[in-house]
Enzyme design. Structure first.
Site, short mmCIF file in Angstrom:
data_model
loop_
_atom_site.label_atom_id
_atom_site.label_comp_id
_atom_site.label_asym_id
_atom_site.label_seq_id
_atom_site.Cartn_x
_atom_site.Cartn_y
_atom_site.Cartn_z
N ASP A 1 -12.06 1.62 6.63
CA ASP A 1 -10.74 0.88 6.04
C ASP A 1 -11.23 -0.48 5.36
OD1 ASP A 1 -8.45 -0.44 5.49
OD2 ASP A 1 -7.42 0.57 7.03
N TYR B 1 -5.86 -1.92 12.64
CA TYR B 1 -4.39 -2.06 11.92
C TYR B 1 -3.55 -1.38 12.69
CZ TYR B 1 -0.30 -1.24 9.32
OH TYR B 1 1.01 -1.17 8.91
N LYS C 1 -1.95 -3.82 -0.52
CA LYS C 1 -2.54 -5.37 -0.70
C LYS C 1 -2.98 -5.59 -1.98
CE LYS C 1 -0.85 -4.71 3.40
NZ LYS C 1 -0.70 -3.37 3.80
N ARG D 1 3.64 16.22 -7.23
CA ARG D 1 3.35 16.11 -5.82
C ARG D 1 1.84 16.59 -5.61
NH1 ARG D 1 2.99 20.47 -2.54
NH2 ARG D 1 4.72 21.54 -3.45
N1 PLP Z 1 -5.02 -0.92 6.63
C1 PLP Z 1 -4.73 -2.33 6.76
C2 PLP Z 1 -5.79 -3.06 7.14
C3 PLP Z 1 -3.58 -2.92 6.70
O1 PLP Z 1 -3.43 -4.11 7.05
C4 PLP Z 1 -2.39 -1.97 6.42
C5 PLP Z 1 -1.02 -2.36 6.31
O2 PLP Z 1 -0.51 -3.71 6.65
C6 PLP Z 1 -2.45 -0.57 6.24
C7 PLP Z 1 -3.67 -0.22 6.35
C8 PLP Z 1 -1.37 0.34 5.96
O3 PLP Z 1 -1.07 0.42 4.52
P1 PLP Z 1 0.35 0.62 4.06
O4 PLP Z 1 1.55 -0.40 4.71
O5 PLP Z 1 0.19 0.68 2.53
O6 PLP Z 1 1.04 2.02 4.55
#
Ligand code: PLP
Length: 384
Positions: free
Chosen positions: A176, A104, A201, A50
């Site tokens: 991001d 997102y 991703k 953890r």
């Molecule tokens: N940021 C973006 C641009 C995303 O498309 C996503 C998920 O689709 C996330 C963050 C969140 O990621 P996770 O599903 O791994 O928590």
């Protein structure tokens, strides 16, 4: 002393992998919750899954820091864990956040539903309109947050202006970088303080784990690690192993996806059955010059409007043979989704239409299949 490598392709394969445990060419999975200790360490340094500090975490942290030319990195149990634990580290009651308006969905819900309950205020900003940011700035503004490429319209904000604005006003800049991946854009080199990823991703790239990462200075990552230690959103060793394996082919995959996406964008752009195509490497895109300035490639995400009505869209989605109709992105396989019924279903039809997210909009995560096969398949699905 860790070996240093010059280029991202080599770093992805080798960085962080020294010393080799028992000479193993691939870091084994250390499936042990805790490790021997004779005391003396602080709580955050005791080796325990953890606390994100087992050998599988250490290799990933070094590799992720190396590929984005940063001091430090931290992996998390999901992209959302990276985003939420970072925001909760940087912001406390009484603070204010400036954040991009087309986010997102998970980040959007966290910001709109959860952080106001903690006494944190926020304002949305248009990342492409720096002139409008100053009026939203407050004495208690601490953080500015953007995404490299927005979903689902594949827009590119004025990222250089974000960095300059953050420096001028003493804000922490967060980005991001999931859609671009470090192969196409490296935020720390471009002046951002923190880069975040959903490693689910492109970084993992095989659609088989959920993971996240935050990358930045030693000081900031240490603070975020302590918060994450308390929140408990750690990545388990088996997922660490899969992410490390996936990262080795990131450059190969993303370069192929850059090429395939551009090929498909050009094909769709010239097809009579298609309306608008959103992809920043198309010369007709309003983001073409900005993307050329910032990126080494425009990535594998594009979107397009089918000319016609929902029946036409439905026929197309049923007729494609190669793409899989599924949410998420960044894997080896081409995926299609209709944002109006998936990622943006929570938004009212009026808001969607104001933003240009029509019911006939289709988002595509382009995979590494043969570009000729993909074009032939889309052509037959569009009626030849
Ligand atoms: N940021 C973006 C641009 C995303 O498309 C996503 C998920 O689709 C996330 C963050 C969140 O990621 P996770 O599903 O791994 O928590």
């Amino acid at each position: 002393m860790a070996k240093q490598f010059e280029r991202i392709d080599t770093k992805l394969v080798h960085s962080g992998e020294h010393p080799r445990y028992e000479g193993a060419v691939t870091t084994p999975i250390f499936q042990s919750a805790m490790f021997e200790t004779y005391g003396g360490e602080g709580y955050h340094d005791i080796k325990y899954i953890r606390l994100n500090n087992t050998p599988n975490h250490a290799v990933l942290h070094a590799k992720l820091a190396a590929i984005e030319n940063a001091e430090s990195a931290l992996v998390t149990s999901s992209g959302m864990a990276a985003i939420t634990s970072t925001l909760l580290t940087l912001l406390a009651a009484g603070d204010h956040l400036l954040i991009q308006s087309t986010l997102y969905g998970g980040t959007d819900s966290f910001v709109t539903d959860d952080i106001p309950r903690l006494g944190i205020e926020f304002d949305f900003i248009d990342p492409a309109d720096p002139g409008s940011w100053h009026s939203k700035l407050r004495p208690n503004t601490k953080v500015i947050y953007v995404e490299t490429i927005s979903n689902p319209l594949i827009e590119v904000g004025d990222l250089r202006a974000v960095v300059a604005f953050a420096k001028e006003h003493g804000l922490v800049s967060m980005i991001d970088n999931t859609f671009a991946s470090p192969v196409n854009f490296r935020p720390i080199d471009n002046g951002f303080d923190l880069s975040l990823h959903s490693c689910t991703k492109y970084l993992n790239g095989h659609s088989d784990i959920v993971a996240g990462a935050v990358i930045g200075s030693n000081d900031m990552i240490e603070k975020i690690k302590h918060k994450l230690d308390h929140l408990g959103a750690t990545l388990d060793p088996h997922a660490c192993f899969l992410l490390q394996r996936g990262l080795k082919t990131l450059a190969l995959r993303v370069k192929c996806q850059n090429g395939n996406a551009l090929g498909l964008a050009k094909f769709l752009d010239s097809h009579a059955a298609i309306g608008k195509v959103n992809y920043p490497a198309l010369e007709s895109s309003p983001y073409y010059e900005r993307a050329r300035d910032l990126f080494d490639g425009c990535g594998g995400m594009l979107s397009f409007d089918i000319a016609g009505d929902l029946k036409t869209v439905d026929r197309f989605m049923r007729k494609v043979r190669i793409p899989i109709i599924a949410p998420s992105l960044g894997g080896t396989e081409t995926l299609l989704t209709r944002p109006a019924v998936t990622s943006h279903a929570g938004m009212s039809p009026e808001d969607r239409s104001k933003k240009g997210i029509h019911d006939t909009l289709i988002r595509m995560s382009v995979g590494i299949e043969s570009i000729d096969d993909l074009i032939e398949d889309l052509d037959q699905a569009l009626g030849g």
